[in-house]
Design an enzyme around this catalytic site. Structure first.
Site, PDB file in Angstrom:
ATOM      1  N   CYS A   3       2.690  -4.528  17.253  1.00 41.07           N
ATOM      2  CA  CYS A   3       3.051  -3.260  17.435  1.00 41.07           C
ATOM      3  C   CYS A   3       2.855  -2.287  16.363  1.00 41.07           C
ATOM      4  CB  CYS A   3       4.472  -3.145  17.910  1.00 41.07           C
ATOM      5  SG  CYS A   3       4.849  -4.426  19.233  1.00 41.07           S
ATOM      6  N   GLU A  56      -1.157 -22.734  16.767  1.00 37.31           N
ATOM      7  CA  GLU A  56      -1.532 -21.394  16.693  1.00 37.31           C
ATOM      8  C   GLU A  56      -3.128 -21.208  16.359  1.00 37.31           C
ATOM      9  OE1 GLU A  56      -0.588 -18.113  17.341  1.00 37.31           O
ATOM     10  OE2 GLU A  56      -2.486 -17.773  16.333  1.00 37.31           O
ATOM     11  N   ALA A  92       5.586 -13.968  18.553  1.00 35.25           N
ATOM     12  CA  ALA A  92       6.959 -13.760  18.741  1.00 35.25           C
ATOM     13  C   ALA A  92       7.595 -14.744  19.660  1.00 35.25           C
ATOM     14  CB  ALA A  92       6.997 -12.361  19.418  1.00 35.25           C
TER      15      ALA A  92
END
Lengths: 462, 462
Positions: B52, B42, B18
């Protein structure tokens, strides 16, 4: 009871609904009957009821009338409040500090003196002077008695067609109620779109959704008369252009402050016909007269001018403030930001702050943005689209208003904007608000924050 | 690609979720590839996904993993971001303004220089060093790979019993997911009550509700080992007092900032192990290094001290702020008030601001009140009970915190308190808030206002 006992003060209250009885209850909490006598006059049979609940009683979601009554006359009397129902106050004698009342069933008139007076006379529905308006089958929905009369009509007739006159919140809520009762519903509306409490572009979304529910929406139409049949009952609603068959007609045109008593007594009224008060809810220029609820004008904290808003939540707050002050404590009602929420079936509608025309009228220059987002994370079941429109002041970026139209989870999001308006926040400050996030409750950027981010960009350009 | 082009700046980003990718996207919006080269490293396969959302994917409400991915590596690359997945940064050379990276699949190492650096390394789950913790059948739920591994286990086993270790928001959300999968669920919790982000009296309500859902709640219990069967797989969870059969074990104990790279590079860490930044999200003392998301500490605006909060909504905001600043615009993240919402089946749980122990730790004296109210007007169908606890500062009456436990319509009400906290409102000011009222959405006094009214009385006494 009408003899003035000089050893204690007497509080007289005109009106036995939310403001009047909240004030009575709060004053009684602070001062016992030895210190304060409380006399309350109520024209109708009922006290402390939820007029906002009438559409849901008519629609059948609320089974019994009495569920809408928060406190009965007997319950008030048990708390040493001398409540006189079916008794109308016909005159306020301000210099003489007394009110004249008349028993509606017996006809007896008498004067009652007061040390402190609360005027909580509420609002009266607009009822245009049209041919047929008083015919059987034409109903207002302002009081419990109105609701009962409408329900009696619905139960007695084998009706199929209902016409609702007016497309404000009462009109759209009554449209829902009549759909629940199995009617084919037509809403006749003077404005270009329903819900004139929204800007027209947002009202358009309401129009489309209501049409999708099978409601016939007639906009830009003035009702010219109610047509009656051979039995004298309403049978259709006529506009200049057309006639709409109606086994029942519901008037939801709006309300005006009920201030004829106050006007006759020389008390100060504002441009909207409501009583003017200070922040302690005292009628301006009168230290011993208070007023609140649907019969007063309130300060709009965003525009800085006075408005008339008939809404139970304000009426209750006013009553609480008045009762505290009358009872010797201290409280104020600072004003409103103009928040309102309503629904038609599964469509949720919300607004707070200023519409575009309110801002223009207040001399405020503004930018607007409109975004679409969802009530939950996009991937979470039940995520529903909502449209959020935001107004921000040009240059300063101060939030001016928010309007939301969507489905489940849309309406109460307006509360965030209501608090931000109260605090005078800018849209840039809003982008950092720490709102609750989890996938079942919100996208990672709450829709209100998505709008705020876009408004920041618009302010920079504007 | 690792040659430094001197005609344009190079932004290097460590971490492709994010914060990192929001920063990359926002910077790219402001500066094209001619001005700014963006290289992002990454470690995993995925970018920009909703961690989430993992409990809802495991629980089956979200059908496909890819629904949780907001933007794929290919989509980022199409916007001129040189994204290198499966590539781990192993060292930050601050004086040399370069990072060393290693390709996880090929093993090749190289140095990449930067003009500007964003550290978005996120958090790592707490994984206690217990016997059996690495046995097959024991799962964390931090990444999409973790979620896939857990789902593979659930699909491969004919399990009946699941044990969740930890009763914070990950623990309770995973308990729901496993119930949806048909498991008998036991939650083993070190604390006296679940949801230690609430005060114990509010946590007790969560305990009772979860027990009512058929979940076995084991509080005050320390896991001592994971017992394995003859096949080496987990078969039970042991505490000092008992053993709980477990065909699958889910660890939801919490997370810590993943800051080993930053620590080795000598960057400033706070008491919770997170990087310390200024309001522009620059690492303190370093004008060309930014950080945000789960690896930083944030300023708690209510207590005035730093906290660590791993939450996607903050991570996204940080990324937005960083990207704006790196791209030459200006934005800040002022801090948090500590809002969090979660649910277990139909139980909604929310908090914002300080708990009692947070207030004591911050030297703040306070009063607390707890009220029960309903999500809608009491007479409206579906009105659900909720409990609201409110903390206000002694003397000043400033709002300090709100906790809510209830059913549908409870959790997002905390947003009103979050905005009021941000604005520094007193509970007395809150009683006048103009919140949306209509019977389907709220009682005439919204539950948050009922709590505020009671808090006003407590402040006067206190």
């Amino acid at each position: 009871m009408s003899t003035h006992n000089t050893e204690r003060e007497r509080l007289v209250i005109i009106g036995g609904d939310a403001t009047g009885m909240s004030a009575a209850s709060q004053a009684r909490r602070l001062k016992g009957p030895d210190e304060l006598e409380i006399v309350a006059f109520e024209r109708g049979h009922f006290t402390s009821y939820s007029a906002c609940g009438i559409p849901y009683w008519v629609g059948g979601q609320v089974a019994e009338r009495d569920e809408l009554i928060a406190r009965t006359p007997e319950e008030h009397r048990a708390r040493d409040i001398d409540l006189r129902t079916r008794t109308e106050v016909t005159e306020i004698d301000v210099p003489g500090r007394r009110v004249r009342s008349r028993e509606l069933d017996g006809g007896a008139e008498s004067w009652t003196s007061y040390d402190k007076l609360v005027i909580a006379t509420g609002a009266r529905p607009v009822r245009p002077d049209l041919p047929g308006i008083d015919a059987p089958g034409v109903h207002g929905v302002q009081t419990l008695d109105d609701g009962q009369a409408l329900l009696d009509t619905l139960r007695a007739t084998e009706g199929r067609h209902a016409v609702v006159v007016g497309a404000g919140y009462i009109g759209v809520e009554m449209a829902e109620a009549l759909i629940h009762r199995g009617y084919e519903v037509t809403v006749v509306n003077r404005g270009a779109e329903p819900m004139s409490t929204l800007d027209a572009d947002m009202g358009r979304l309401v129009h489309e959704a209501m049409t999708g529910m099978g409601i016939t929406m007639v906009d830009d139409a003035e009702v010219t008369k109610i047509l009656t049949g051979g039995d004298g009952r309403a049978r259709a609603v006529a506009t200049e252009d057309a006639e709409y068959p109606a086994d029942v007609v519901v008037l939801g045109i709006g309300v005006r402050p009920e201030t004829s008593l106050a006007r006759d007594a020389g008390l100060p009224l504002g441009a909207h016909g409501g009583l003017l008060t200070d922040r302690a809810m005292r009628v301006r220029g009168h230290d011993d007269i208070w007023s609140g609820g649907d019969c007063v004008e309130v300060l709009d904290l965003v525009s800085g001018s006075e408005r008339h808003i008939a809404l139970g939540t304000h009426a209750n707050k006013h009553g609480q403030v008045i009762g505290s002050n009358v009872g010797g404590d201290y409280a104020t009602f600072p004003g409103v930001v103009g928040t309102a929420v309503s629904k038609v079936c599964d469509l949720e509608i919300a607004r707070t702050g200023l519409r575009e025309k309110d801002a223009r009228r207040a001399g405020l220059q503004y930018v607007t943005v409109t975004i679409e987002s969802t009530s939950r994370a996009g991937y979470y079941p039940g995520a529903a689209l909502m449209t959020v429109k935001m107004l921000a002041e040009r240059r300063t970026g101060r939030l001016l208003g928010v309007q939301i139209v969507g489905r489940e989870g849309a309406a109460k999001r307006v509360d965030v904007a209501a608090v931000a308006l109260t605090a005078g926040m800018t849209v840039e400050q809003m982008t950092a608000l720490d709102l609750g996030y989890a996938p079942p409750f919100s996208p990672v950027w709450d829709p209100v924050l998505v709008a705020a981010r876009k408004a920041v960009a618009a302010v920079r350009k504007g």
